[in-house]
Design an enzyme around this catalytic site. Structure first.
Site, short mmCIF file in Angstrom:
data_model
loop_
_atom_site.label_atom_id
_atom_site.label_comp_id
_atom_site.label_asym_id
_atom_site.label_seq_id
_atom_site.Cartn_x
_atom_site.Cartn_y
_atom_site.Cartn_z
N ASP A 10 0.83 -1.21 0.00
CA ASP A 10 0.00 0.00 0.00
C ASP A 10 0.87 1.25 0.00
O ASP A 10 0.49 2.28 0.57
CB ASP A 10 -0.92 -0.01 1.24
CG ASP A 10 -2.03 1.02 1.14
OD1 ASP A 10 -2.61 1.38 2.19
OD2 ASP A 10 -2.32 1.50 0.01
N LYS A 14 2.49 3.71 -5.72
CA LYS A 14 1.93 2.71 -6.64
C LYS A 14 2.94 2.25 -7.69
O LYS A 14 2.84 1.12 -8.17
CB LYS A 14 0.65 3.23 -7.29
CG LYS A 14 -0.34 3.81 -6.28
CD LYS A 14 -0.55 2.87 -5.06
CE LYS A 14 -1.19 3.60 -3.88
NZ LYS A 14 -1.14 2.78 -2.62
N ASP A 31 -3.43 -2.87 -2.29
CA ASP A 31 -4.51 -1.89 -2.26
C ASP A 31 -4.47 -1.07 -3.56
O ASP A 31 -3.45 -1.03 -4.25
CB ASP A 31 -4.33 -0.97 -1.05
CG ASP A 31 -5.54 -0.06 -0.84
OD1 ASP A 31 -5.38 1.01 -0.22
OD2 ASP A 31 -6.65 -0.40 -1.31
N ASN A 32 -5.59 -0.42 -3.90
CA ASN A 32 -5.63 0.63 -4.92
C ASN A 32 -5.34 0.18 -6.35
O ASN A 32 -4.77 0.95 -7.14
CB ASN A 32 -4.64 1.76 -4.59
CG ASN A 32 -4.81 2.28 -3.20
OD1 ASN A 32 -3.91 2.19 -2.37
ND2 ASN A 32 -5.99 2.81 -2.90
N GLU A 84 -11.53 4.46 -0.09
CA GLU A 84 -11.80 4.85 1.31
C GLU A 84 -12.54 6.19 1.38
O GLU A 84 -12.18 7.16 0.72
CB GLU A 84 -10.49 4.93 2.12
CG GLU A 84 -9.39 5.77 1.54
CD GLU A 84 -8.43 4.98 0.68
OE1 GLU A 84 -8.84 3.94 0.11
OE2 GLU A 84 -7.27 5.38 0.56
C1 LIG Z 1 9.57 3.03 -1.32
C2 LIG Z 1 8.98 3.30 0.00
N1 LIG Z 1 9.57 2.86 1.13
C3 LIG Z 1 9.00 3.11 2.32
N2 LIG Z 1 7.85 3.81 2.51
C4 LIG Z 1 7.25 4.26 1.40
C5 LIG Z 1 7.77 4.02 0.11
N3 LIG Z 1 6.93 4.59 -0.79
C6 LIG Z 1 5.93 5.17 -0.10
N4 LIG Z 1 6.12 4.98 1.22
C7 LIG Z 1 5.22 5.42 2.29
O1 LIG Z 1 3.99 4.72 2.08
C8 LIG Z 1 2.89 5.65 2.12
C9 LIG Z 1 2.44 5.92 0.74
C10 LIG Z 1 1.24 5.56 0.31
C11 LIG Z 1 0.83 5.88 -1.10
N5 LIG Z 1 -0.61 5.69 -1.19
C12 LIG Z 1 -1.30 6.41 -2.05
O2 LIG Z 1 -0.76 7.21 -2.82
C13 LIG Z 1 -2.78 6.27 -2.05
C14 LIG Z 1 -3.53 7.22 -2.75
C15 LIG Z 1 -4.92 7.16 -2.76
C16 LIG Z 1 -5.69 8.15 -3.51
C17 LIG Z 1 -6.86 7.79 -4.18
C18 LIG Z 1 -7.62 8.75 -4.87
C19 LIG Z 1 -7.18 10.06 -4.93
F1 LIG Z 1 -7.89 11.00 -5.60
C20 LIG Z 1 -6.00 10.44 -4.28
C21 LIG Z 1 -5.27 9.49 -3.56
C22 LIG Z 1 -5.60 6.14 -2.06
C23 LIG Z 1 -4.84 5.19 -1.36
O3 LIG Z 1 -5.43 4.18 -0.68
C24 LIG Z 1 -3.43 5.23 -1.36
O4 LIG Z 1 -2.74 4.25 -0.69
C25 LIG Z 1 3.44 6.89 2.79
O5 LIG Z 1 3.40 6.73 4.18
C26 LIG Z 1 4.88 6.90 2.26
O6 LIG Z 1 5.75 7.64 3.07
MG LIG Z 2 -4.05 2.62 -0.24
#
Ligand SMILES: Cc1ncnc2c1ncn2[C@@H]1O[C@H](/C=C/CNC(=O)c2cc(-c3ccc(F)cc3)cc(O)c2O)[C@@H](O)[C@H]1O
Ligand SMILES: [Mg+2]
Length: 214
Positions: free
Chosen positions: A141, A144, A169-170, A199
Protein backbone atom coordinates in the site's frame (compact mmCIF):
# COMPACT_ATOMS: atom_id res chain seq x y z
CA UNK A 1 -0.91 23.14 17.44
CA UNK A 2 -1.32 20.12 15.15
CA UNK A 3 0.49 21.30 12.01
CA UNK A 4 -0.06 18.23 9.86
CA UNK A 5 -3.12 16.17 8.97
CA UNK A 6 -1.38 13.08 10.34
CA UNK A 7 -0.84 14.79 13.70
CA UNK A 8 -4.52 15.83 13.74
CA UNK A 9 -5.55 12.22 13.10
CA UNK A 10 -3.30 11.06 15.97
CA UNK A 11 -4.71 13.76 18.25
CA UNK A 12 -8.29 12.72 17.44
CA UNK A 13 -7.47 9.07 18.22
CA UNK A 14 -5.76 9.93 21.52
CA UNK A 15 -8.76 12.02 22.53
CA UNK A 16 -11.61 9.80 21.34
CA UNK A 17 -10.48 6.18 21.11
CA UNK A 18 -10.13 3.73 23.99
CA UNK A 19 -6.52 2.90 24.91
CA UNK A 20 -5.78 -0.79 24.24
CA UNK A 21 -8.85 -1.20 22.01
CA UNK A 22 -7.76 -1.60 18.36
CA UNK A 23 -11.31 -1.51 17.01
CA UNK A 24 -11.98 1.87 18.63
CA UNK A 25 -8.74 3.18 17.08
CA UNK A 26 -9.85 1.98 13.62
CA UNK A 27 -13.38 3.37 14.10
CA UNK A 28 -12.09 6.78 15.18
CA UNK A 29 -9.62 7.11 12.31
CA UNK A 30 -12.46 6.23 9.92
CA UNK A 31 -14.76 8.71 11.68
CA UNK A 32 -12.22 11.56 11.47
CA UNK A 33 -11.26 10.84 7.85
CA UNK A 34 -14.85 10.52 6.63
CA UNK A 35 -16.17 13.56 8.52
CA UNK A 36 -13.24 15.98 8.72
CA UNK A 37 -10.22 15.30 6.48
CA UNK A 38 -9.89 12.60 3.80
CA UNK A 39 -6.80 10.47 4.27
CA UNK A 40 -5.27 7.53 2.41
CA UNK A 41 -6.04 4.78 4.93
CA UNK A 42 -7.36 1.56 3.41
CA UNK A 43 -10.66 2.36 5.14
CA UNK A 44 -13.53 0.16 6.34
CA UNK A 45 -15.01 -1.24 3.10
CA UNK A 46 -11.66 -2.49 1.75
CA UNK A 47 -10.64 -3.09 5.38
CA UNK A 48 -13.30 -5.79 5.79
CA UNK A 49 -11.92 -7.56 2.69
CA UNK A 50 -8.40 -7.20 4.16
CA UNK A 51 -9.67 -8.68 7.45
CA UNK A 52 -11.13 -11.72 5.63
CA UNK A 53 -7.99 -12.40 3.59
CA UNK A 54 -5.84 -12.14 6.74
CA UNK A 55 -8.15 -14.48 8.67
CA UNK A 56 -8.14 -17.13 5.94
CA UNK A 57 -4.32 -16.92 5.59
CA UNK A 58 -3.75 -17.17 9.36
CA UNK A 59 -0.22 -15.77 8.84
CA UNK A 60 2.72 -15.91 11.30
CA UNK A 61 5.10 -13.54 9.50
CA UNK A 62 3.61 -10.46 7.86
CA UNK A 63 5.18 -7.55 5.97
CA UNK A 64 3.45 -4.26 5.14
CA UNK A 65 4.89 -1.83 2.59
CA UNK A 66 3.88 1.72 3.50
CA UNK A 67 2.82 2.23 7.12
CA UNK A 68 1.52 5.79 6.79
CA UNK A 69 -0.46 6.41 10.04
CA UNK A 70 -0.64 2.76 11.04
CA UNK A 71 -4.33 2.19 10.27
CA UNK A 72 -3.78 -1.08 8.36
CA UNK A 73 -1.08 -2.17 10.81
CA UNK A 74 -3.67 -1.91 13.63
CA UNK A 75 -6.32 -3.49 11.39
CA UNK A 76 -4.15 -6.52 10.57
CA UNK A 77 -2.49 -6.99 13.97
CA UNK A 78 -5.78 -6.94 15.90
CA UNK A 79 -6.57 -10.25 14.13
CA UNK A 80 -3.25 -12.00 14.78
CA UNK A 81 -2.57 -14.66 17.39
CA UNK A 82 0.12 -13.96 20.02
CA UNK A 83 3.72 -14.54 19.00
CA UNK A 84 3.38 -13.63 15.32
CA UNK A 85 5.68 -11.04 13.76
CA UNK A 86 4.46 -8.00 11.83
CA UNK A 87 6.98 -5.79 10.02
CA UNK A 88 5.90 -2.51 8.45
CA UNK A 89 8.15 -0.28 6.34
CA UNK A 90 7.89 3.51 6.26
CA UNK A 91 10.47 5.98 4.97
CA UNK A 92 8.80 9.22 6.11
CA UNK A 93 9.95 9.84 9.71
CA UNK A 94 6.95 12.04 10.56
CA UNK A 95 4.51 9.36 9.40
CA UNK A 96 6.49 6.64 11.21
CA UNK A 97 6.33 8.65 14.44
CA UNK A 98 2.55 9.06 14.18
CA UNK A 99 2.10 5.40 13.28
CA UNK A 100 4.14 4.19 16.26
CA UNK A 101 2.01 6.27 18.64
CA UNK A 102 -1.24 5.00 17.10
CA UNK A 103 -0.06 1.38 17.18
CA UNK A 104 1.10 1.84 20.79
CA UNK A 105 -2.23 3.41 21.81
CA UNK A 106 -4.03 0.41 20.28
CA UNK A 107 -1.91 -1.84 22.52
CA UNK A 108 -0.27 -3.68 19.61
CA UNK A 109 3.28 -2.33 19.67
CA UNK A 110 4.70 -5.66 20.94
CA UNK A 111 3.58 -7.38 17.72
CA UNK A 112 4.77 -4.65 15.38
CA UNK A 113 8.20 -3.60 14.15
CA UNK A 114 8.08 -0.28 12.31
CA UNK A 115 11.16 -0.36 10.07
CA UNK A 116 12.13 3.17 9.06
CA UNK A 117 13.59 3.36 5.60
CA UNK A 118 12.91 2.60 1.97
CA UNK A 119 11.43 -0.77 1.02
CA UNK A 120 14.21 -1.18 -1.56
CA UNK A 121 16.80 -1.04 1.20
CA UNK A 122 14.90 -2.92 3.90
CA UNK A 123 13.49 -5.89 1.97
CA UNK A 124 17.01 -7.26 1.26
CA UNK A 125 17.79 -7.03 5.01
CA UNK A 126 14.79 -9.04 6.23
CA UNK A 127 16.46 -12.47 6.18
CA UNK A 128 19.78 -11.68 7.83
CA UNK A 129 19.08 -8.61 9.96
CA UNK A 130 15.47 -9.39 10.96
CA UNK A 131 15.73 -13.21 10.96
CA UNK A 132 12.85 -13.68 8.55
CA UNK A 133 12.72 -17.02 6.72
CA UNK A 134 9.76 -16.46 4.37
CA UNK A 135 6.73 -14.19 4.49
CA UNK A 136 3.21 -15.61 4.86
CA UNK A 137 1.44 -12.36 4.02
CA UNK A 138 2.44 -9.05 2.40
CA UNK A 139 0.14 -6.00 2.35
CA UNK A 140 1.22 -3.58 -0.39
CA UNK A 141 0.00 0.00 0.00
CA UNK A 142 2.93 2.35 -0.67
CA UNK A 143 3.76 4.41 -3.80
CA UNK A 144 1.93 2.71 -6.64
CA UNK A 145 4.93 2.67 -8.99
CA UNK A 146 6.83 0.64 -6.38
CA UNK A 147 4.37 -2.26 -6.24
CA UNK A 148 5.88 -4.19 -9.17
CA UNK A 149 9.60 -3.61 -8.44
CA UNK A 150 9.14 -4.46 -4.76
CA UNK A 151 7.17 -7.63 -5.55
CA UNK A 152 10.02 -8.70 -7.86
CA UNK A 153 12.50 -7.82 -5.11
CA UNK A 154 10.61 -10.04 -2.64
CA UNK A 155 10.95 -12.89 -5.17
CA UNK A 156 14.65 -12.19 -5.73
CA UNK A 157 15.30 -12.22 -1.97
CA UNK A 158 13.54 -15.61 -1.67
CA UNK A 159 11.06 -14.16 0.81
CA UNK A 160 8.02 -15.75 -0.88
CA UNK A 161 7.14 -19.44 -0.57
CA UNK A 162 4.34 -21.57 -2.08
CA UNK A 163 1.13 -20.01 -0.79
CA UNK A 164 2.55 -16.64 0.28
CA UNK A 165 -0.21 -14.04 -0.09
CA UNK A 166 0.54 -10.64 -1.64
CA UNK A 167 -2.47 -8.33 -1.18
CA UNK A 168 -2.33 -4.96 -2.92
CA UNK A 169 -4.51 -1.89 -2.26
CA UNK A 170 -5.63 0.63 -4.92
CA UNK A 171 -5.36 -1.45 -8.07
CA UNK A 172 -8.12 0.71 -9.63
CA UNK A 173 -7.45 4.12 -8.07
CA UNK A 174 -4.79 5.47 -8.14
CA UNK A 175 -4.06 2.15 -9.91
CA UNK A 176 -0.95 0.02 -10.31
CA UNK A 177 -1.25 -1.18 -13.93
CA UNK A 178 2.28 -2.57 -14.32
CA UNK A 179 1.90 -4.54 -11.05
CA UNK A 180 -1.47 -5.97 -12.16
CA UNK A 181 -0.13 -6.94 -15.57
CA UNK A 182 2.89 -8.58 -13.93
CA UNK A 183 1.18 -10.70 -11.26
CA UNK A 184 -1.62 -11.75 -13.63
CA UNK A 185 0.64 -12.74 -16.54
CA UNK A 186 4.07 -13.78 -15.20
CA UNK A 187 2.81 -17.27 -14.34
CA UNK A 188 4.05 -17.20 -10.75
CA UNK A 189 0.83 -16.11 -9.01
CA UNK A 190 -2.81 -17.13 -8.72
CA UNK A 191 -4.67 -13.81 -8.72
CA UNK A 192 -8.07 -12.76 -7.37
CA UNK A 193 -9.58 -9.29 -7.69
CA UNK A 194 -11.81 -7.93 -4.90
CA UNK A 195 -13.90 -4.99 -6.13
CA UNK A 196 -14.72 -2.42 -3.46
CA UNK A 197 -14.71 1.35 -2.95
CA UNK A 198 -12.09 4.01 -2.38
CA UNK A 199 -11.80 4.85 1.31
CA UNK A 200 -14.39 7.42 2.47
CA UNK A 201 -15.61 7.97 -1.13
CA UNK A 202 -18.13 6.45 -3.56
CA UNK A 203 -15.50 5.84 -6.21
CA UNK A 204 -14.76 2.26 -7.23
CA UNK A 205 -11.47 0.72 -6.16
CA UNK A 206 -10.24 -2.86 -5.66
CA UNK A 207 -7.75 -5.07 -3.87
CA UNK A 208 -5.77 -7.71 -5.79
CA UNK A 209 -4.70 -10.93 -4.07
CA UNK A 210 -1.72 -12.67 -5.68
CA UNK A 211 -0.82 -16.05 -4.18
CA UNK A 212 2.75 -17.13 -4.99
CA UNK A 213 2.88 -20.56 -6.67
CA UNK A 214 6.38 -21.38 -5.33
C1 LIG B 1 9.57 3.03 -1.32
C2 LIG B 1 8.98 3.30 0.00
N1 LIG B 1 9.57 2.86 1.13
C3 LIG B 1 9.00 3.11 2.32
N2 LIG B 1 7.85 3.81 2.51
C4 LIG B 1 7.25 4.26 1.40
C5 LIG B 1 7.77 4.02 0.11
N3 LIG B 1 6.93 4.59 -0.79
C6 LIG B 1 5.93 5.17 -0.10
N4 LIG B 1 6.12 4.98 1.22
C7 LIG B 1 5.22 5.42 2.29
O1 LIG B 1 3.99 4.72 2.08
C8 LIG B 1 2.89 5.65 2.12
C9 LIG B 1 2.44 5.92 0.74
C10 LIG B 1 1.24 5.56 0.31
C11 LIG B 1 0.83 5.88 -1.10
N5 LIG B 1 -0.61 5.69 -1.19
C12 LIG B 1 -1.30 6.41 -2.05
O2 LIG B 1 -0.76 7.21 -2.82
C13 LIG B 1 -2.78 6.27 -2.05
C14 LIG B 1 -3.53 7.22 -2.75
C15 LIG B 1 -4.92 7.16 -2.76
C16 LIG B 1 -5.69 8.15 -3.51
C17 LIG B 1 -6.86 7.79 -4.18
C18 LIG B 1 -7.62 8.75 -4.87
C19 LIG B 1 -7.18 10.06 -4.93
F1 LIG B 1 -7.89 11.00 -5.60
C20 LIG B 1 -6.00 10.44 -4.28
C21 LIG B 1 -5.27 9.49 -3.56
C22 LIG B 1 -5.60 6.14 -2.06
C23 LIG B 1 -4.84 5.19 -1.36
O3 LIG B 1 -5.43 4.18 -0.68
C24 LIG B 1 -3.43 5.23 -1.36
O4 LIG B 1 -2.74 4.25 -0.69
C25 LIG B 1 3.44 6.89 2.79
O5 LIG B 1 3.40 6.73 4.18
C26 LIG B 1 4.88 6.90 2.26
O6 LIG B 1 5.75 7.64 3.07
MG1 LIG C 1 -4.05 2.62 -0.24
Amino acid sequence: LCQTKEQRILDFVLKNAVRGDPQSVIDNIDKYCSQREWSMNVGNEKGIILDNVVKESNPSTILELGTYCGYSAVRICRLLKPGVRFFTVEFNPAYAAVAKQIIEFAGLIDKVQVLEGSTGDIIPQLKKKYEVDTLDFVFVDHWKDKYKPDTQLLEKCNLLRKGSVVLADNVIVPGAPDFLEYVRNCGKYDCTNFPSFLEYMDEKDALEKAVFRG
